[in-house]
Scaffold this motif. Sequence first.
Motif, PDB file in Angstrom:
ATOM      1  N   THR A   2       6.165   2.430  -3.635  1.00  0.00           N
ATOM      2  CA  THR A   2       5.261   1.564  -4.493  1.00  0.00           C
ATOM      3  C   THR A   2       3.851   1.292  -3.858  1.00  0.00           C
ATOM      4  O   THR A   2       3.569   0.735  -2.621  1.00  0.00           O
ATOM      5  CB  THR A   2       5.998  -0.004  -4.862  1.00  0.00           C
ATOM      6  N   MET A   3       2.915   1.383  -4.493  1.00  0.00           N
ATOM      7  CA  MET A   3       1.609   0.973  -3.968  1.00  0.00           C
ATOM      8  C   MET A   3       0.818   0.001  -5.080  1.00  0.00           C
ATOM      9  O   MET A   3       0.821   0.014  -6.183  1.00  0.00           O
ATOM     10  CB  MET A   3       0.502   2.385  -4.093  1.00  0.00           C
ATOM     11  N   SER A 100      -9.808  -1.787  -4.344  1.00  0.00           N
ATOM     12  CA  SER A 100      -8.998  -0.684  -5.013  1.00  0.00           C
ATOM     13  C   SER A 100      -8.233  -0.127  -3.638  1.00  0.00           C
ATOM     14  O   SER A 100      -7.659   1.194  -3.667  1.00  0.00           O
ATOM     15  CB  SER A 100      -9.845   0.389  -5.530  1.00  0.00           C
ATOM     16  N   ILE A 101      -8.263  -0.675  -2.435  1.00  0.00           N
ATOM     17  CA  ILE A 101      -7.527  -0.114  -1.362  1.00  0.00           C
ATOM     18  C   ILE A 101      -6.234  -0.015  -1.697  1.00  0.00           C
ATOM     19  O   ILE A 101      -5.561  -1.159  -2.051  1.00  0.00           O
ATOM     20  CB  ILE A 101      -8.006  -0.635   0.023  1.00  0.00           C
ATOM     21  N   SER A 102      -5.319   1.053  -1.514  1.00  0.00           N
ATOM     22  CA  SER A 102      -4.099   0.908  -1.663  1.00  0.00           C
ATOM     23  C   SER A 102      -3.316   0.335  -0.611  1.00  0.00           C
ATOM     24  O   SER A 102      -3.446   0.693   0.734  1.00  0.00           O
ATOM     25  CB  SER A 102      -3.535   2.501  -2.191  1.00  0.00           C
ATOM     26  N   VAL A 103      -2.060  -0.419  -0.775  1.00  0.00           N
ATOM     27  CA  VAL A 103      -1.300  -0.831   0.179  1.00  0.00           C
ATOM     28  C   VAL A 103       0.245  -0.577  -0.014  1.00  0.00           C
ATOM     29  O   VAL A 103       0.763  -0.647  -0.913  1.00  0.00           O
ATOM     30  CB  VAL A 103      -1.441  -2.474   0.273  1.00  0.00           C
ATOM     31  N   PRO A 104       0.556   0.521   0.839  1.00  0.00           N
ATOM     32  CA  PRO A 104       2.220   0.875   0.737  1.00  0.00           C
ATOM     33  C   PRO A 104       2.998  -0.563   0.812  1.00  0.00           C
ATOM     34  O   PRO A 104       2.757  -1.449   1.353  1.00  0.00           O
ATOM     35  CB  PRO A 104       2.203   1.731   1.847  1.00  0.00           C
ATOM     36  N   GLU A 105       4.353  -0.103   0.337  1.00  0.00           N
ATOM     37  CA  GLU A 105       5.482  -1.300   0.449  1.00  0.00           C
ATOM     38  C   GLU A 105       5.762  -1.659   1.799  1.00  0.00           C
ATOM     39  O   GLU A 105       5.781  -1.381   2.746  1.00  0.00           O
ATOM     40  CB  GLU A 105       6.674  -0.834  -0.459  1.00  0.00           C
TER      41      GLU A 105
END
Length: 105
Positions: A2-3, A100-105
């Motif tokens: 999930t991102m 908009s930086i994606s953060v992993p689960e």
Amino acid sequence: MTMTTIAQLCSLVRSKNAGPFVLTFDLMFTNQANYERVRRTRPITRALLAQLYRQKEEDITLVYHDQARAIKASFPRPVFQGELRDSDCYGGQQYVPLMSISVPE
């Protein structure tokens, strides 16, 4: 996997001047779990900030503030406040690329 984006995990993401020569960024998280997720996965790094803002990595200060559930980053303004080429006198519009930086689960 999930991102999620920084914008979804923070209650406040802002940029502002720290004097006429430095920009500073504050990322404040909505809860402890969101802060710990970002602290654990480290999607925000000096290298990423250097790339996004065309800065030298060694000029960037990046601090995780556990008690405040916040991240602070600072670096020299590319154009000094008030100079003829300054299009954001207060530095308040510079935070947008962080959202908009994606953060992993």
